[in-house]
Design a protein around this motif. Structure first.
Motif, PDB file in Angstrom:
ATOM      1  N   GLY A 138       0.827  -1.220   0.000  1.00  0.00           N
ATOM      2  CA  GLY A 138       0.000   0.000   0.000  1.00  0.00           C
ATOM      3  C   GLY A 138       0.853   1.259   0.000  1.00  0.00           C
ATOM      4  N   SER A 142       1.387   3.861  -3.405  1.00  0.00           N
ATOM      5  CA  SER A 142       0.937   5.245  -3.213  1.00  0.00           C
ATOM      6  C   SER A 142       2.079   6.255  -3.312  1.00  0.00           C
TER       7      SER A 142
ATOM      8  N   ILE B 254      -3.498   8.426  -0.523  1.00  0.00           N
ATOM      9  CA  ILE B 254      -3.614   7.436  -1.605  1.00  0.00           C
ATOM     10  C   ILE B 254      -3.811   6.033  -1.020  1.00  0.00           C
ATOM     11  N   SER B 255      -3.091   5.731   0.072  1.00  0.00           N
ATOM     12  CA  SER B 255      -3.264   4.419   0.704  1.00  0.00           C
ATOM     13  C   SER B 255      -4.703   4.238   1.160  1.00  0.00           C
ATOM     14  N   GLN B 258      -6.692   3.360  -1.728  1.00  0.00           N
ATOM     15  CA  GLN B 258      -6.394   1.986  -2.155  1.00  0.00           C
ATOM     16  C   GLN B 258      -7.068   0.964  -1.256  1.00  0.00           C
ATOM     17  N   ASN B 262      -9.476  -1.539  -2.913  1.00  0.00           N
ATOM     18  CA  ASN B 262      -9.048  -2.933  -2.897  1.00  0.00           C
ATOM     19  C   ASN B 262     -10.107  -3.851  -2.313  1.00  0.00           C
TER      20      ASN B 262
END
Lengths: 287, 268
Positions: A138, A142, B254-255, B258, B262
C-alpha cells in the motif's frame, strides 16, 4: 499458428508506426517547436543560426519528415539527434543496455518480492504477515516514482531498487488475489481436507490454476517498469533511455523522440505479445 | 481489516474537511511571503516552518491538497466520460467501428502511461500562468488516461448488446439514443463508477510525479506534486525532516483510497 503470428507482427508494426507518427505530430503542434535555445547563443555566427533554422524547417512538415525517416529506417539509418549532434543509433546503443539492465533488475526483484510475500501470506495465513505485506504494498503503490527516486538518491541506494519497489505492489496484489481465489476452489479444499500439506497444495493444486494468469501479468509489469524508470532515471541522473526521452522532449528533438517512442512501443507490445503466447501455450498444454 | 477500512474512511473524511476549511485553517495565503523569516523552523506561527521564499509551508500544504484532491477527481470524471464515449461506441456499434476504436485504445496502451504523460507534458510550454499550468496538467491526465477504462467499458457494452434484455428492447422498437439512455447507460453505471474511483488515486500520483519533475502546476500555486520539489534539496531533509510531510500526506491519502478500492468498499 502462422495466422496468429502474422497477425501479431502486423499489429506490432502498425502500432509502432502509428505511435511514432503520433509522437512526431504531437511535437510538431506543440507551441515553440520551431524555437531553439541555441538561437540565444551570441557566440554563433549568422550562418550557424541560419543552419539551425533550416534544420527546424526541414522537420516542420511532419508527413514529409516521417516519410524520409521511414525510408532511412529501411536502410538501417535512424537519423541524427539534433540536440546531442550524435547518430540516434549510437545513442540507443549506449543508453538502451543501461535501461534494460535496470528494467531486468527491477522486474526480477519486484516479482521475487511480490510473489514471495503473496505466497507466504497465503500459505502461512499469519495475520501480522498479511498486515505488514499489505501495508508495504500500500505504501509503495501510493508513492510517486520521482519522490521515491529522490529519497533513494538521499540514501545513496541504487535507483533500480526504487523501480523494483514500485513494480512489487502490482505483483503482490494480483498474486495474492489470484492465490486466494484458487485456494477456495473445491478441488483445493478437498486436497486440504485429505491432509495434503500447504506446500504440496500450493505446488500441485493452486499454482497450475494461477500460473497462466500470472504469466499474463508479465507484459503489464514490463510496461509499468518502463513507465517508472523514466522519472527515476531523470531524478537519479541515470544515462538510460528514460533520461534520453526526457531530454528529447525538452529539446524538441524530433528524430530522437520518434525513435525512442518506437523503441518503447516495441518493448511494450513485444512483452505483451510474448506473455500472451506463453499464456496460450500453457493453457493449451494444460488442456 | 474492518478497522483499517474505518481508519481509511476517517482519513479521507478528515482530508475532505481540511480541503474545505483550508481558508480557515491556513494562517496565511499560499503565496504570502514572510520575508523576515525565510527557511524558518516550525513554530507556533508557522507549524511547518517557511520555505526558501518565506512562505508558510502549512498553508501551502493545505492549499496544495485542495488543488490536487479537487482537480484529480475532475480529471477522473473527464477521463471516465471519454472512456464511456469511446468504449460505448465501440461496444454498441461493433464491426469496423469497434476495430477502429480498439486500435486507438491499443495505440494508447502500447506506450507506458507514465512515459507518455511525462514526455507529452515536457513538450508543452512550461512558462505559463499558474491557472493555465493547472488546466494543462489535469486536462492532460484526463486526455491520456482513458484507454484502459475504455477497454473495460467496451467489453461491458459488447456483452450487454448480446444480452436478452437488449434484444427484447430492440424487438420492442428501442434503438439508437433511446436504447443507450434507457438500457445501456444505467447498466454500465457500475463499471463507469469503478473506473472513476480507480482513476482518482492514479491521477493524484501522476500529478505528483509531474510536480516532482518540475512539469506540474506552476509557481506560486501549490499542489501536492509541486510541494515535492522541496525534496530535491536532499541535504536539507536530515536537518528538516518536516519537508517530507507532503510526501507522507500523499502516501496516507492514496493508501486510504487503495484500501477502500481494494476491498471493493466503493459501491459501484
Amino acid at each position: 499458428m502462422l495466422r496468429f503470428w502474422s497477425g501479431a507482427v502486423l499489429r506490432l508494426v502498425a502500432v509502432m508506426l502509428m505511435a511514432s507518427f503520433a509522437g512526431a505530430m504531437l511535437m510538431r503542434i506543440a507551441p515553440g517547436f520551431s524555437s531553439d535555445d541555441q538561437e540565444l547563443n551570441s557566440g554563433l555566427s549568422t550562418q550557424s543560426l541560419e543552419a539551425i533554422r533550416r534544420a527546424h524547417l526541414s522537420d516542420a512538415n511532419v508527413p514529409r519528415f516521417y516519410a524520409q525517416y521511414l525510408a532511412s529506417l529501411v536502410r538501417g539509418d535512424l537519423g541524427t539527434s539534433r540536440s546531442l549532434n550524435q547518430p540516434v543509433k549510437d545513442l540507443l546503443r549506449e543508453r538502451l543496455p543501461i535501461t534494460l539492465v535496470n528494467l531486468a533488475f527491477a522486474l526480477a526483484a519486484g516479482w521475487l518480492l511480490g510473489l514471495a510475500l503473496a505466497i507466504a501470506a497465503q500459505t502461512w495465513n499469519i495475520p501480522t504477515l498479511s498486515f505488514l505485506a499489505n501495508g508495504l504494498s500500500g505504501t509503495f503503490i501510493s508513492t510517486p516514482a520521482a519522490a521515491l527516486a529522490l529519497v533513494f538518491l538521499l540514501l545513496r541506494w541504487p535507483p533500480a531498487f526504487a523501480a523494483a519497489l514500485l513494480v512489487f505492489p502490482k505483483i503482490y496484489r494480483y498474486a495474492q488475489n489470484l492465490l486466494q481465489q484458487s485456494s477456495e476452489m473445491p478441488h483445493v479444499l478437498t486436497a486440504r481436507a485429505k491432509g495434503a500439506g500447504p506446500w504440496r497444495v500450493l505446488a500441485w493444486h493452486v499454482a497450475p490454476i494461477a500460473l497462466p494468469q500470472m504469466i499474463a501479468l508479465v507484459g503489464v509489469s514490463i510496461s509499468i517498469g518502463i513507465g517508472v524508470l523514466l522519472p527515476i532515471e531523470v531524478v537519479s541522473d541515470v544515462a538510460g533511455i528514460g533520461q534520453l526521452a526526457w531530454h528529447a522532449a525538452q529539446a524538441r528533438d524530433l528524430p530522437l523522440l520518434v525513435n525512442l517512442t518506437m523503441v518503447v512501443t516495441f518493448m511494450t507490445v513485444c512483452a505483451t505479445l510474448i506473455s500472451d503466447v506463453a499464456q496460450r501455450s500453457f493453457v493449451r498444454s494444460d488442456a | 481489516m474492518k478497522a483499517v477500512r474505518v481508519v481509511a474512511i476517517a482519513v479521507l473524511a478528515l482530508t475532505a474537511l481540511t480541503i474545505l476549511g483550508a481558508h480557515y485553517l491556513a494562517p496565511a495565503g499560499y503565496e504570502q511571503q514572510f520575508r523576515e523569516t525565510p527557511q524558518a523552523a516550525p513554530s507556533i506561527h508557522h507549524l511547518l516552518g517557511t520555505d526558501d521564499l518565506g512562505r508558510d509551508r502549512w498553508a501551502r500544504l493545505l492549499y496544495g491538497m485542495r488543488v490536487s484532491l479537487v482537480l484529480a477527481p475532475l480529471a477522473a470524471l473527464f477521463t471516465t466520460v471519454l472512456a464511456g464515449v469511446v468504449g460505448g461506441i465501440a461496444g454498441y456499434f461493433g464491426g469496423w467501428t469497434e476495430r477502429g476504436c480498439k486500435l486507438l485504445i491499443d495505440l494508447f496502451l502500447s506506450v507506458p502511461w507514465l512515459f507518455l504523460l511525462i514526455t507529452v507534458r515536457a513538450v508543452l510550454p512550461l512558462n505559463v500562468s499558474p491557472e493555465a499550468s493547472v488546466t494543462v496538467t489535469f486536462a492532460l491526465l484526463g486526455l491520456l488516461g482513458w484507454a484502459a477504462s475504455a477497454r473495460v467499458i467496451c467489453a461491458g457494452a459488447k456483452d450487454m448488446m448480446k444480452s436478452e434484455f437488449v434484444w427484447m428492447a430492440r424487438a420492442s422498437g428501442f434503438s439508437g439514443f433511446k436504447l443507450i439512455r434507457l438500457h445501456l447507460l444505467p447498466n454500465l453505471r457500475g463499471a463507469l463508477l469503478a473506473q472513476f474511483w480507480i482513476s482518482i488515486p492514479v491521477f493524484i500520483i501522476a500529478e505528483a510525479n509531474l510536480g516532482a519533475l518540475g512539469l506540474g502546476v506552476a509557481e506560486p500555486l501549490p499542489s501536492l506534486g509541486s510541494l515535492l520539489r522541496e525534496l530535491q534539496d536532499a541535504v536539507m531533509l536530515r536537518p528538516e525532516p518536516w519537508r517530507l510531510l507532503p510526501l507522507a500526506v500523499l502516501i496516507v491519502v492514496i493508501s486510504s483510497f487503495q484500501v477502500l478500492l481494494n476491498k471493493q468498499e466503493v459501491r459501484t
